[in-house]
Every structure is written in C-alpha cells, then in structure tokens.
Design an enzyme around this catalytic site. Structure first.
Site, PDB file in Angstrom:
ATOM      1  N   LEU A 187      24.401 -44.743  42.639  1.00  0.00           N
ATOM      2  CA  LEU A 187      24.570 -45.472  43.866  1.00  0.00           C
ATOM      3  C   LEU A 187      24.135 -46.867  43.473  1.00  0.00           C
ATOM      4  O   LEU A 187      23.062 -47.186  43.238  1.00  0.00           O
ATOM      5  CB  LEU A 187      23.677 -44.933  44.990  1.00  0.00           C
ATOM      6  CG  LEU A 187      23.663 -45.783  46.449  1.00  0.00           C
ATOM      7  CD1 LEU A 187      25.149 -45.649  46.929  1.00  0.00           C
ATOM      8  CD2 LEU A 187      22.641 -45.185  47.352  1.00  0.00           C
ATOM      9  N   ARG A 230      35.966 -64.235  28.223  1.00  0.00           N
ATOM     10  CA  ARG A 230      36.859 -64.538  29.448  1.00  0.00           C
ATOM     11  C   ARG A 230      37.911 -65.602  29.456  1.00  0.00           C
ATOM     12  O   ARG A 230      39.090 -65.801  29.691  1.00  0.00           O
ATOM     13  CB  ARG A 230      36.164 -64.173  30.833  1.00  0.00           C
ATOM     14  CG  ARG A 230      37.304 -64.205  32.064  1.00  0.00           C
ATOM     15  CD  ARG A 230      36.340 -64.178  33.231  1.00  0.00           C
ATOM     16  NE  ARG A 230      35.537 -65.140  33.456  1.00  0.00           N
ATOM     17  CZ  ARG A 230      34.579 -65.200  34.491  1.00  0.00           C
ATOM     18  NH1 ARG A 230      34.730 -64.361  35.530  1.00  0.00           N
ATOM     19  NH2 ARG A 230      33.699 -66.039  34.681  1.00  0.00           N
ATOM     20  N   LYS A 291      17.363 -45.358  38.616  1.00  0.00           N
ATOM     21  CA  LYS A 291      17.660 -45.608  37.178  1.00  0.00           C
ATOM     22  C   LYS A 291      17.484 -47.227  37.065  1.00  0.00           C
ATOM     23  O   LYS A 291      17.690 -47.856  37.976  1.00  0.00           O
ATOM     24  CB  LYS A 291      19.350 -45.612  37.114  1.00  0.00           C
ATOM     25  CG  LYS A 291      20.035 -46.185  35.864  1.00  0.00           C
ATOM     26  CD  LYS A 291      21.207 -45.805  35.645  1.00  0.00           C
ATOM     27  CE  LYS A 291      22.079 -46.426  34.705  1.00  0.00           C
ATOM     28  NZ  LYS A 291      22.295 -47.877  34.485  1.00  0.00           N
ATOM     29  N   SER A 313      15.721 -47.499  31.964  1.00  0.00           N
ATOM     30  CA  SER A 313      17.047 -48.230  31.491  1.00  0.00           C
ATOM     31  C   SER A 313      16.456 -49.695  31.496  1.00  0.00           C
ATOM     32  O   SER A 313      16.174 -50.194  32.783  1.00  0.00           O
ATOM     33  CB  SER A 313      18.185 -47.661  32.168  1.00  0.00           C
ATOM     34  OG  SER A 313      19.254 -48.485  32.175  1.00  0.00           O
ATOM     35  N   HIS A 315      19.581 -51.320  31.604  1.00  0.00           N
ATOM     36  CA  HIS A 315      21.074 -51.793  31.946  1.00  0.00           C
ATOM     37  C   HIS A 315      21.744 -52.001  30.710  1.00  0.00           C
ATOM     38  O   HIS A 315      22.790 -52.875  30.937  1.00  0.00           O
ATOM     39  CB  HIS A 315      21.175 -52.625  33.075  1.00  0.00           C
ATOM     40  CG  HIS A 315      22.325 -52.406  34.145  1.00  0.00           C
ATOM     41  ND1 HIS A 315      22.114 -51.858  35.405  1.00  0.00           N
ATOM     42  CD2 HIS A 315      23.606 -52.448  34.014  1.00  0.00           C
ATOM     43  CE1 HIS A 315      23.200 -51.755  36.053  1.00  0.00           C
ATOM     44  NE2 HIS A 315      24.210 -51.963  35.283  1.00  0.00           N
ATOM     45  N   GLY A 348      20.896 -49.025  24.158  1.00  0.00           N
ATOM     46  CA  GLY A 348      20.755 -49.235  22.877  1.00  0.00           C
ATOM     47  C   GLY A 348      20.935 -47.950  22.112  1.00  0.00           C
ATOM     48  O   GLY A 348      20.794 -47.966  20.979  1.00  0.00           O
ATOM     49  N   ARG A 350      22.386 -45.264  19.631  1.00  0.00           N
ATOM     50  CA  ARG A 350      23.832 -45.380  19.165  1.00  0.00           C
ATOM     51  C   ARG A 350      23.962 -44.075  17.919  1.00  0.00           C
ATOM     52  O   ARG A 350      24.775 -43.858  17.624  1.00  0.00           O
ATOM     53  CB  ARG A 350      24.165 -46.595  18.243  1.00  0.00           C
ATOM     54  CG  ARG A 350      24.188 -47.655  19.227  1.00  0.00           C
ATOM     55  CD  ARG A 350      25.516 -47.739  20.023  1.00  0.00           C
ATOM     56  NE  ARG A 350      25.534 -48.960  20.948  1.00  0.00           N
ATOM     57  CZ  ARG A 350      25.206 -48.842  22.199  1.00  0.00           C
ATOM     58  NH1 ARG A 350      24.442 -47.972  22.872  1.00  0.00           N
ATOM     59  NH2 ARG A 350      25.169 -49.994  22.753  1.00  0.00           N
TER      60      ARG A 350
HETATM   61  C1  LIG Z   1      30.509 -51.923  30.841  1.00  0.00           C
HETATM   62  C2  LIG Z   1      29.299 -51.424  31.464  1.00  0.00           C
HETATM   63  C3  LIG Z   1      29.430 -51.120  32.955  1.00  0.00           C
HETATM   64  C4  LIG Z   1      28.310 -50.347  33.512  1.00  0.00           C
HETATM   65  N1  LIG Z   1      28.402 -50.309  34.775  1.00  0.00           N
HETATM   66  C5  LIG Z   1      27.192 -49.591  35.311  1.00  0.00           C
HETATM   67  C6  LIG Z   1      27.042 -49.320  36.992  1.00  0.00           C
HETATM   68  O1  LIG Z   1      28.271 -49.493  37.377  1.00  0.00           O
HETATM   69  N2  LIG Z   1      26.158 -48.879  37.272  1.00  0.00           N
HETATM   70  C7  LIG Z   1      24.874 -48.642  36.469  1.00  0.00           C
HETATM   71  O2  LIG Z   1      23.870 -48.440  36.985  1.00  0.00           O
HETATM   72  N3  LIG Z   1      24.826 -49.003  35.028  1.00  0.00           N
HETATM   73  C8  LIG Z   1      25.993 -49.504  34.566  1.00  0.00           C
HETATM   74  N4  LIG Z   1      26.053 -49.879  33.260  1.00  0.00           N
HETATM   75  C9  LIG Z   1      24.584 -49.435  32.441  1.00  0.00           C
HETATM   76  C10 LIG Z   1      24.671 -48.265  31.664  1.00  0.00           C
HETATM   77  O3  LIG Z   1      24.809 -47.175  33.049  1.00  0.00           O
HETATM   78  C11 LIG Z   1      23.920 -47.947  30.973  1.00  0.00           C
HETATM   79  O4  LIG Z   1      22.376 -48.254  31.501  1.00  0.00           O
HETATM   80  C12 LIG Z   1      23.864 -48.967  29.702  1.00  0.00           C
HETATM   81  O5  LIG Z   1      25.214 -48.971  29.411  1.00  0.00           O
HETATM   82  C13 LIG Z   1      23.137 -48.133  28.532  1.00  0.00           C
HETATM   83  O6  LIG Z   1      22.953 -48.712  27.322  1.00  0.00           O
HETATM   84  P1  LIG Z   1      23.988 -49.070  26.252  1.00  0.00           P
HETATM   85  O7  LIG Z   1      25.290 -49.775  26.732  1.00  0.00           O
HETATM   86  O8  LIG Z   1      23.184 -49.909  25.245  1.00  0.00           O
HETATM   87  O9  LIG Z   1      24.082 -47.771  25.587  1.00  0.00           O
HETATM   88  C14 LIG Z   1      27.219 -50.480  32.804  1.00  0.00           C
HETATM   89  C15 LIG Z   1      27.325 -50.722  31.361  1.00  0.00           C
HETATM   90  C16 LIG Z   1      28.506 -51.130  30.875  1.00  0.00           C
HETATM   91  C17 LIG Z   1      28.685 -51.417  29.124  1.00  0.00           C
END
Ligand SMILES: Cc1cc2nc3c(=O)[nH]c(=O)nc-3n(C[C@H](O)[C@H](O)[C@H](O)COP(=O)(O)O)c2cc1C
Length: 397
Positions: A187, A230, A291, A313, A315, A348, A350
């Site tokens: 959410l 972009r 989260k 996280s 993010h 992070g 991988r």
């Molecule tokens: C393109 C993209 C879109 C994302 N969109 C959301 C989202 O809509 N909501 C959210 O809580 N996290 C979002 N995230 C974060 C991911 O849920 C996650 O926390 C994050 O990708 C983990 O890190 P990593 O990309 O290094 O694996 C997004 C990440 C990426 C790369």
C-alpha cells in the site's frame, strides 16, 4: 601571474595532446561498450568482465543476475531503464547496499549431510518453497508487456511470495489468479484515508493475505540517473504519460482505477504516523506489515503495536541517500525485535551468499526486485543459488 589567455592556450594544447594520444584511441575501442554499467558497484568481474557486446541471448545463458541487466539496458527504453537503475543524489546508498555485504563473512561448518536440502520457509504461518520474496515493483509493464502477471508466473514456478505494488500496471485480481496463491498487497497510502481504505478493501476481496504499508516514501526524490537517461530518450513520453493531473497520470495504474484522488497533488504519504496503522488495523483482517524500517526504535514500536512483520528496506536506495545499507541495519533490528515478529529484508541482494548472510543474521525472507528484463526469470536463477546458501545456515547452527 599567467593571464587568462595563457591558461586558455595551455588548456587547448593539453586537449590537442590528448586527442593525439593513443590513450584516447584505446578509449575509442570501448565506445561499443557504452551500454555497460560503469564500475560504480563492487560487483563482478575482474577476470571475466561483462562486455556489452557479449550479452546473453537467452535466460539459460545467464551466469548471474547481472547478465540480465545488460539485456534490460538494451531492450528497455532509456527512461524506463533509468527509472529502474536510479538511486538518489550521489547514489552512496546504492553502492552501500552492495558493499555492506563485504563486511560480513560466513563461517561454514563441515561434515554435515547436505545431500537433501529443504529450502522452504514459513512467513506469517504460510509455507513457501523458497525464502526469496518478489518485492513490489511499480509499473512493470514499462519493462515487459505482461508486467506483474509474468512475475506472478515466475513466483508460481519457484513458489515465492509475491508482493504487488499499488503502483502496479496490472490489478490485484489478475496477478493473484496468475500466481495461483494469495499474494501480499503493498500500500502507498497517500494522505487521503479514503484512497487507502478503498485499495485495502479491494486487496482483501481479491484474497490477499497481508497488506504491507510503505513508510519510506514520504517526500519527493532526486533520481539523477533517471533524469539523465530520460533526457536521452527520443520517444514521445506524453503519448503514454498524461501529466495534466494526478488522476490522469495514474490512468495506466490498475489499482488507482475508480479511486477519487481529488485534493491530492501526489501519491506520497507525508502525513503518515503510527495512528494510520491503528486505523488500518480496524479496517482489515489481513496481516499488517511495514516496509521501509531502518532503525531498531521503529522496529520495537512496530512489535509493541502488534504489527505482524516488518521489511527492513531502504527501497533499493530509492527513497533517501542515507548512506546506510540494509545488511548494516539488520543486526540491531534483529536484536531489538527478539523474535517477536518475522523480519524480511531487501535492497542490494543479488547473490545466494547475500541471502544466507541475512538469514544467518536472523531475517526470515529476502525480497528481490524480481525479473528485470524480457522473459527472463532471474528470481528463479537466484533461488537456485540460494539453495546452497540456505543449507549453509543449517550447517552453521
Ligand atoms: C523500478 C522499481 C520500482 C519500485 N516500486 C516500488 C513500489 O511501488 N513500492 C515499494 O514499496 N517499493 C518499490 N520499489 C522498491 C522495491 O520494493 C525494493 O524495496 C527494492 O527494489 C529492493 O532493492 P534492490 O532493487 O536493490 O533489490 C521499487 C524498486 C524498483 C527498482
């Protein structure tokens, strides 16, 4: 004192020298590699460098998840790739998320029978074959026509928990049906209760098991890599992105359909406090997950207030450039929570060995960004490397 003209002349001479230098000629040889990511991350490969002209032709050729990134860079429009790849500001956190793992080492024990490995894990009372979770990623049709439904099929193949973002291209009903098991709904609450309430009820009706509330997107963000890529995109972005109002800009996002966004100027939750979680508890029977937790104090407040689980996280280094990796944040949070609720961690991750480090520290699951390009399924690939790592945890006990 040398004049400005002297400076300009010597600078010109220096540039002429560089232009004639074999060093630049060598640089020219790398021009064909412009699609390759620069060496910002401490990731592979000293002896077998990944070259842009040696991209994999099929998922089966992938040696690790980084192989998919080059294919994604080639196949996905620059603006969309930039959106996926970008961190914030100087991207210190983006690098920290990978470098953090170097501070932790495994201490394997030997001579234990690992001929049969059970990788399954239980999260909030539900069993999954793998501890790898598909993290919520908004707008997946920007990367592949089948978007979140394709990811659902990958999640089904490896029996992973999937979390669907509010910003998803496709609706919770279609994704749940493709996954074939209840998923979690992520959410983005906004500052308007009615938006959150309508979405949560829709997710519950679709059979979602839990609602995970993102708490780390309370303001705007400076995604410079995204802005730069972009700017190189020659397509007409307005053909797909109607920015005339918030309502119209959400037109392509299934979960916003029929939702009244009037009065809002963005979808962020700048006013959210712990009171929001209390109100949510009275609204839904789904489990509630937070989260974006990075400090042990917040984890303790969550546990004290009956939050069912947290996701540690940052993010994917996309909310603020704090400089702190999640693997660095994890130990203090595990210690403070003392087993009172499951802890999932992302950002992070991988490799299988990244996952086993988190599991050894005390996480229950790890979330990945999921498939990153084409019809590839790196989550399944990562899952297979996690097998050996997860069993290493058992050895260490
Ligand atoms: C393109 C993209 C879109 C994302 N969109 C959301 C989202 O809509 N909501 C959210 O809580 N996290 C979002 N995230 C974060 C991911 O849920 C996650 O926390 C994050 O990708 C983990 O890190 P990593 O990309 O290094 O694996 C997004 C990440 C990426 C790369």
């Amino acid at each position: 004192m040398p004049s400005f003209a002297d400076h300009a002349a010597s600078r010109r001479k220096f540039l002429e020298f560089l232009a004639a230098s074999p060093l630049l000629a060598a640089g020219g040889a790398f021009a064909g590699e412009e699609l390759a990511p620069r060496s910002k991350l401490p990731d592979p490969l000293t002896w077998a460098p990944m070259r842009a002209d040696e991209r994999i032709k099929s998922p089966k050729e992938a040696i690790n998840v980084f192989d998919f990134e080059l294919v994604c860079r080639e196949n996905v429009p620059p603006a969309h790739f930039g959106y996926m790849a970008s961190g914030i500001d100087d991207e210190v956190t983006l690098r920290a998320n990978r470098e953090g793992f170097l501070k932790f080492q495994l201490r394997p024990r030997r001579l234990v029978d690992v001929s049969k490995v059970d990788m399954s894990t239980e999260i909030l009372g539900v069993k999954y074959a793998s501890p790898i979770v598909l993290a919520p990623i908004g707008g997946q049709r920007s990367f592949h026509d089948e978007g979140e439904v394709a990811c659902a099929r990958a999640a089904k193949a490896g029996d992973h928990l999937q979390i669907l973002s509010t910003a998803a291209s496709l609706g919770v009903e279609d994704v749940t049906s493709a996954r074939g098991r209840p998923i979690w709904y992520l959410l983005y609450a906004t500052n308007k209760w009615g938006v959150a309430e309508t979405m949560v009820k829709r997710a519950e009706k679709a059979g979602c098991y839990a609602v995970a509330v993102t708490v780390d997107r309370s303001s705007g963000r400076n995604q410079e890599t995204f802005f730069r890529l972009r700017a190189t995109d020659t397509r007409n972005c307005n053909a797909c992105h109607d920015r005339s109002s918030l309502q119209s800009s959400m037109r392509t996002r299934a979960m916003y359909q029929g939702i009244d966004l009037s009065g809002l100027t963005n979808t962020q939750s700048s006013a959210m406090t712990w009171d929001f979680l209390k109100r949510l508890r009275d609204t839904t029977k789904m489990k509630i997950v937070i989260k974006g937790v990075l400090a042990w104090e917040d984890a303790v407040i969550a546990a004290d207030n009956g939050i069912d689980a947290i996701i540690v996280s940052n993010h994917g280094a996309r909310s603020e450039d704090s400089g702190r990796s999640t693997i660095d944040a994890l130990p203090e949070i595990v210690e403070a929570v003392r087993g009172r609720m499951p802890i999932i961690v992302d950002s992070g991750f991988r490799r299988g060995s990244d996952i086993v480090k988190a599991l050894c520290i005390g996480a229950s699951g790890y979330a990945s960004a999921g498939p990153i390009s084409g019809d590839s399924a790196p989550s399944a690939k990562t899952a297979s490397s996690a097998c050996s790592s997860f069993c290493a945890r058992k050895l260490m006990r």
